[in-house]
Design an enzyme around this catalytic site. Structure first.
Site, short mmCIF file in Angstrom:
data_model
loop_
_atom_site.label_atom_id
_atom_site.label_comp_id
_atom_site.label_asym_id
_atom_site.label_seq_id
_atom_site.Cartn_x
_atom_site.Cartn_y
_atom_site.Cartn_z
N LYS A 83 0.85 -1.19 0.00
CA LYS A 83 0.00 0.00 0.00
C LYS A 83 0.89 1.24 0.00
O LYS A 83 1.75 1.40 0.88
CB LYS A 83 -0.84 -0.03 1.27
C1 E4P Z 1 -8.28 1.90 3.90
O1 E4P Z 1 -7.48 1.15 3.42
C2 E4P Z 1 -8.09 2.65 5.15
O2 E4P Z 1 -7.36 1.85 6.02
C3 E4P Z 1 -9.38 2.96 5.86
O3 E4P Z 1 -10.50 2.59 5.11
C4 E4P Z 1 -9.44 4.31 6.47
O4 E4P Z 1 -10.66 4.46 7.14
P1 E4P Z 1 -10.95 5.63 8.18
O5 E4P Z 1 -11.10 6.90 7.40
O6 E4P Z 1 -12.26 5.23 8.83
O7 E4P Z 1 -9.79 5.67 9.12
#
Ligand code: E4P
Length: 222
Positions: A83
């Site tokens: 990522k």
């Molecule tokens: C996605 O890969 C992120 O980890 C995640 O969806 C972020 O979510 P949040 O905005 O609720 O922290």
């Protein structure tokens, strides 16, 4: 639509896996930090539970660091997806790692223009953050719809991974928009099961069944 759990919590991942609807997992540095366990160990453990993509996020802000971390993570397990953030260096890193056959999930994507860039760089997934856009009074789902449309227009193979989903309607709307994947916290997956009419229906069936069985018993006793 594929369902990913957005967590690094092993218990929740095991439970999600047992439900039979889990296709993968996304993690981020905040989620991993919350569990208080070593990063590599956690990612490998998740990969061994889930037979699907597991996103592991780099923490380096610069290209060189991203490449070093990304190449190293990719060796940990065949399920690992690296990522990277949707920054200039992140997009460069995506191009390089994708060229080496490493799957990349481009995270922190907040606009269709960013999504176009990452598709051109060969990302396997793009993660538009729906909830965080909603938080600043911008429609996160509009961005998901735009990305799906743009990718369809040009036949980009990059999959739209709707992220930062905060409730079951976000999942449903992302599915209606044509997102390939929805990643959600465990609590949202659980919420998706619930419907009051299902509970009422179950109660009624149980009561009717009980009554019918009692009648049979009474008859048998005469
Ligand atoms: C996605 O890969 C992120 O980890 C995640 O969806 C972020 O979510 P949040 O905005 O609720 O922290």
């Amino acid at each position: 639509m594929k369902f990913f759990l957005d967590t690094a919590n092993i218990k929740d991942i095991r439970e999600g896996q047992a439900m039979g609807v889990l296709d993968g997992v996304t993690t981020n540095p905040s989620l991993v930090a919350k569990e208080g366990k070593p990063f590599k160990e956690t990612v490998i453990q998740i990969c061994e539970i889930v037979n699907g993509p597991v996103s592991a996020e780099v923490t380096a802000p610069d290209l060189e660091g991203m490449l070093e971390q990304g190449r190293s993570y990719a060796k940990w397990h065949r399920n690992v997806v690296v990522k990277l953030p949707t920054t200039r260096d992140g997009v460069k890193g995506c191009k390089t790692l994708a060229g080496e056959g490493i799957r990349v999930n481009m995270t922190l994507c907040f606009s269709a223009s960013q999504a176009l860039l990452v598709a051109k760089a060969g990302a396997t997934y793009v993660s538009p953050f729906v909830g965080r856009l909603d938080d600043i009074s911008t429609s996160g789902m509009t961005v998901v719809r735009e990305i799906v449309q743009i990718y369809r227009n040009y036949g980009y193979p990059t999959q739209v991974l709707a992220a930062s989903l905060r409730h079951p309607m976000h999942v449903v709307e992302a599915a209606l928009a044509g997102a390939h994947v929805g990643t959600m916290p465990f609590k949202i997956l659980e919420m998706m099961f619930h419907h009051p009419l299902t509970d009422v229906g179950m109660e009624r069936f149980a009561k009717d069944w009980e009554k019918a069985n009692l009648k049979d018993l009474e008859k048998a006793m005469k």
